[in-house]
Design a protein around this motif. Structure first.
Motif, mmCIF file in Angstrom:
data_model
loop_
_atom_site.group_PDB
_atom_site.id
_atom_site.type_symbol
_atom_site.label_atom_id
_atom_site.label_comp_id
_atom_site.label_asym_id
_atom_site.label_seq_id
_atom_site.Cartn_x
_atom_site.Cartn_y
_atom_site.Cartn_z
ATOM 1 N N ALA A 237 0.836 -1.201 0.000
ATOM 2 C CA ALA A 237 0.000 0.000 0.000
ATOM 3 C C ALA A 237 0.871 1.251 0.000
ATOM 4 C CB ALA A 237 -0.932 -0.016 1.210
ATOM 5 N N THR A 253 4.520 -10.402 -3.139
ATOM 6 C CA THR A 253 4.921 -9.929 -4.467
ATOM 7 C C THR A 253 6.095 -8.960 -4.370
ATOM 8 O OG1 THR A 253 3.023 -8.446 -4.265
ATOM 9 C CG2 THR A 253 2.777 -10.307 -5.743
ATOM 10 N N GLY A 266 2.878 1.459 11.085
ATOM 11 C CA GLY A 266 1.662 1.775 10.327
ATOM 12 C C GLY A 266 1.342 0.748 9.272
ATOM 13 N N ILE A 267 1.602 -0.521 9.592
ATOM 14 C CA ILE A 267 1.318 -1.638 8.669
ATOM 15 C C ILE A 267 0.300 -2.546 9.342
ATOM 16 C CG2 ILE A 267 2.308 -3.753 7.658
ATOM 17 C CD1 ILE A 267 4.904 -2.227 7.212
HETATM 18 P P1 FAD Z 1 -3.375 -0.883 5.489
HETATM 19 O O1 FAD Z 1 -3.890 -2.269 5.470
HETATM 20 O O2 FAD Z 1 -4.271 0.221 5.022
HETATM 21 O O3 FAD Z 1 -2.919 -0.596 6.986
HETATM 22 C C1 FAD Z 1 -2.458 0.632 7.439
HETATM 23 C C2 FAD Z 1 -2.315 0.496 8.931
HETATM 24 O O4 FAD Z 1 -1.765 1.684 9.451
HETATM 25 C C3 FAD Z 1 -3.629 0.251 9.658
HETATM 26 O O5 FAD Z 1 -3.504 -0.931 10.417
HETATM 27 C C4 FAD Z 1 -3.808 1.485 10.541
HETATM 28 O O6 FAD Z 1 -4.375 1.169 11.792
HETATM 29 C C5 FAD Z 1 -2.385 1.944 10.691
HETATM 30 N N1 FAD Z 1 -2.242 3.375 10.938
HETATM 31 C C6 FAD Z 1 -2.856 4.408 10.299
HETATM 32 N N2 FAD Z 1 -2.387 5.587 10.763
HETATM 33 C C7 FAD Z 1 -1.478 5.288 11.713
HETATM 34 C C8 FAD Z 1 -0.638 6.067 12.556
HETATM 35 N N3 FAD Z 1 -0.636 7.406 12.480
HETATM 36 N N4 FAD Z 1 0.175 5.427 13.417
HETATM 37 C C9 FAD Z 1 0.184 4.076 13.511
HETATM 38 N N5 FAD Z 1 -0.580 3.290 12.729
HETATM 39 C C10 FAD Z 1 -1.382 3.887 11.841
HETATM 40 N N6 FAD Z 1 1.074 -6.250 0.543
HETATM 41 C C11 FAD Z 1 2.354 -6.168 0.924
HETATM 42 O O7 FAD Z 1 2.693 -5.457 1.888
HETATM 43 N N7 FAD Z 1 3.314 -6.874 0.242
HETATM 44 C C12 FAD Z 1 3.042 -7.667 -0.807
HETATM 45 O O8 FAD Z 1 3.947 -8.249 -1.382
HETATM 46 C C13 FAD Z 1 1.683 -7.767 -1.226
HETATM 47 N N8 FAD Z 1 1.333 -8.570 -2.274
HETATM 48 C C14 FAD Z 1 0.004 -8.705 -2.589
HETATM 49 C C15 FAD Z 1 -0.350 -9.624 -3.583
HETATM 50 C C16 FAD Z 1 -1.688 -9.789 -3.908
HETATM 51 C C17 FAD Z 1 -2.060 -10.771 -4.978
HETATM 52 C C18 FAD Z 1 -2.667 -9.029 -3.223
HETATM 53 C C19 FAD Z 1 -4.136 -9.218 -3.558
HETATM 54 C C20 FAD Z 1 -2.329 -8.127 -2.262
HETATM 55 C C21 FAD Z 1 -0.985 -7.949 -1.921
HETATM 56 N N9 FAD Z 1 -0.590 -7.045 -0.929
HETATM 57 C C22 FAD Z 1 0.712 -7.011 -0.534
HETATM 58 C C23 FAD Z 1 -1.533 -6.079 -0.342
HETATM 59 C C24 FAD Z 1 -2.049 -6.482 1.011
HETATM 60 O O9 FAD Z 1 -3.192 -7.281 0.868
HETATM 61 C C25 FAD Z 1 -2.429 -5.221 1.835
HETATM 62 O O10 FAD Z 1 -3.355 -4.462 1.099
HETATM 63 C C26 FAD Z 1 -1.245 -4.320 2.180
HETATM 64 O O11 FAD Z 1 -0.216 -5.080 2.772
HETATM 65 C C27 FAD Z 1 -1.715 -3.246 3.156
HETATM 66 O O12 FAD Z 1 -0.676 -2.360 3.420
HETATM 67 P P2 FAD Z 1 -0.676 -1.526 4.774
HETATM 68 O O13 FAD Z 1 -0.656 -2.449 5.917
HETATM 69 O O14 FAD Z 1 0.395 -0.511 4.656
HETATM 70 O O15 FAD Z 1 -2.050 -0.729 4.663
#
Ligand code: FAD
Length: 322
Positions: A237, A253, A266-267
């Motif tokens: 993301a 990926t 923030g993951i």
């Molecule tokens: P989000 O899920 O939006 O999470 C953000 C987080 O940040 C939330 O938990 C929230 O509570 C927190 N947050 C917000 N603001 C703050 C703050 N100020 N302080 C602390 N915490 C905060 N993802 C990968 O990472 N790697 C891959 O290789 C990958 N491959 C994929 C392959 C496929 C086929 C598919 C369908 C998806 C793939 N994804 C991959 C995407 C995965 O499903 C998630 O969408 C992605 O990992 C989400 O990223 P994120 O945790 O940064 O975002």
């Protein structure tokens, strides 16, 4: 060439500037746990045999890198395997290692087990351990014929072999197979200067996710990484939002990492992200959402805002250094 009854052939990657890649220590450590490590280096750069011995290679086979990509390494691996009749062949799960291992296995009709996070030995031979389904299960794999070719995830092996004082160094005579290979017409080297460690194989990784909010604010991840001497990772993301280039993406990926320390800022901890980092030895997560799945695998979790918690963490780490 070796009197060992349990030789394990280990192909060591060599960097562009002629040093052993950082994966060498783990590969030789893994090999020493299941047999006698015999290293193969496909390079004539100075000092590689001594470096391999310092990491535990009992003998070192040295082959010329030859022309073209990969084929010379596969030829050398085939010649070394023919000579040694090893119990297993270990190769780094690096981009080059994967290609060499795959080609070698196809050419010699060997069984291959990829992305192992450990090796062991049972009554039948060398087996490999794998972290699968996003790290949800650990499985053991055994082949039913011949010596397995096993690619090892970088950073996943803690074991280290005992240094060998005077290794046997043997120039390897490699009959060229003449197989087709890509050849570089010209190489334009891109110099990337960074004091940070490379993500693949790094001992410490600090990763940022969508929670960082913007490219500018992602600098917080870099600040913490620099204080810790860590490599920088990211969720998909964060990459998709343009906070950081795709080369930093960790996960299904992206890159798989197995550092000693993984800090997730923030993951959320989606399964596709966990697939690339769940084998980290210690996981620290900072997230505002107490129900975020990342806390399910974290060794240490802080429910809080990264913009409040991380500056305090940086200040505390810097105070400790002073
Ligand atoms: P989000 O899920 O939006 O999470 C953000 C987080 O940040 C939330 O938990 C929230 O509570 C927190 N947050 C917000 N603001 C703050 C703050 N100020 N302080 C602390 N915490 C905060 N993802 C990968 O990472 N790697 C891959 O290789 C990958 N491959 C994929 C392959 C496929 C086929 C598919 C369908 C998806 C793939 N994804 C991959 C995407 C995965 O499903 C998630 O969408 C992605 O990992 C989400 O990223 P994120 O945790 O940064 O975002």
């Amino acid at each position: 060439m070796t009197s060992a009854t349990d030789p394990i052939l280990v192909l060591l990657d060599v960097t562009a500037d002629g040093a052993l890649a950082s994966s060498a220590a783990g590969l030789l450590g893994a090999a020493s746990g299941v047999g006698t490590p015999i290293a193969l280096v496909v390079s004539t750069a100075d000092g590689l045999a001594d470096a391999a011995a310092a990491l535990g290679a009992a003998s070192v086979l040295v082959a010329s890198p030859g022309e073209g990509f990969t084929v010379a390494a596969v030829d050398a691996l085939a010649a070394a395997a023919e000579l040694l009749r090893p119990d297993a062949i270990l190769v780094s799960h690096s981009i080059e290692g994967r290609e060499v291992a795959g080609r070698f296995a196809a050419r010699t009709r060997s069984a291959i087990a990829v992305d192992a996070v450990g090796v062991a030995r049972d009554a039948e031979g060398v087996t490999s351990q794998h972290s699968v389904y996003g790290g949800a299960y650990n499985v053991n794999a055994a082949v039913t014929f011949g010596a397995p070719v096993i690619t090892i995830r970088q950073g996943s092996i803690d074991a280290r072999a005992v240094a060998v004082a005077s290794p046997r160094v043997v120039p390897l005579d490699v009959p060229a197979s003449g197989r087709k290979s890509a050849v570089a017409g010209a190489i334009d080297a891109t110099v990337v200067t960074s004091t940070r460690p490379e993500l693949r194989g790094a001992a410490k990784v600090v990763s940022g996710g969508r929670g960082l909010g913007s490219e500018e604010q992602f600098a917080l991840v870099e600040q913490l990484a620099d204080v810790l001497g860590a490599a920088i990772g990211a969720s998909r993301a964060a990459v998709d939002a343009g906070f950081i280039p795709q080369a930093h993406q960790v996960g299904q990926t992206g890159v798989s990492v197995s550092p000693q320390l993984y800090v997730a800022l923030g993951i959320s901890g989606a399964i596709q992200h966990r697939a690339g980092m769940q084998t980290a030895k210690t996981i620290v997560a900072i997230n505002t959402d107490a129900d975020a799945p990342i806390f399910g695998i974290a060794d240490y979790g802080v429910v809080g805002d990264v913009f409040t918690v991380v500056p305090q963490l940086i200040a505390a780490l810097e105070a400790r250094k002073a």
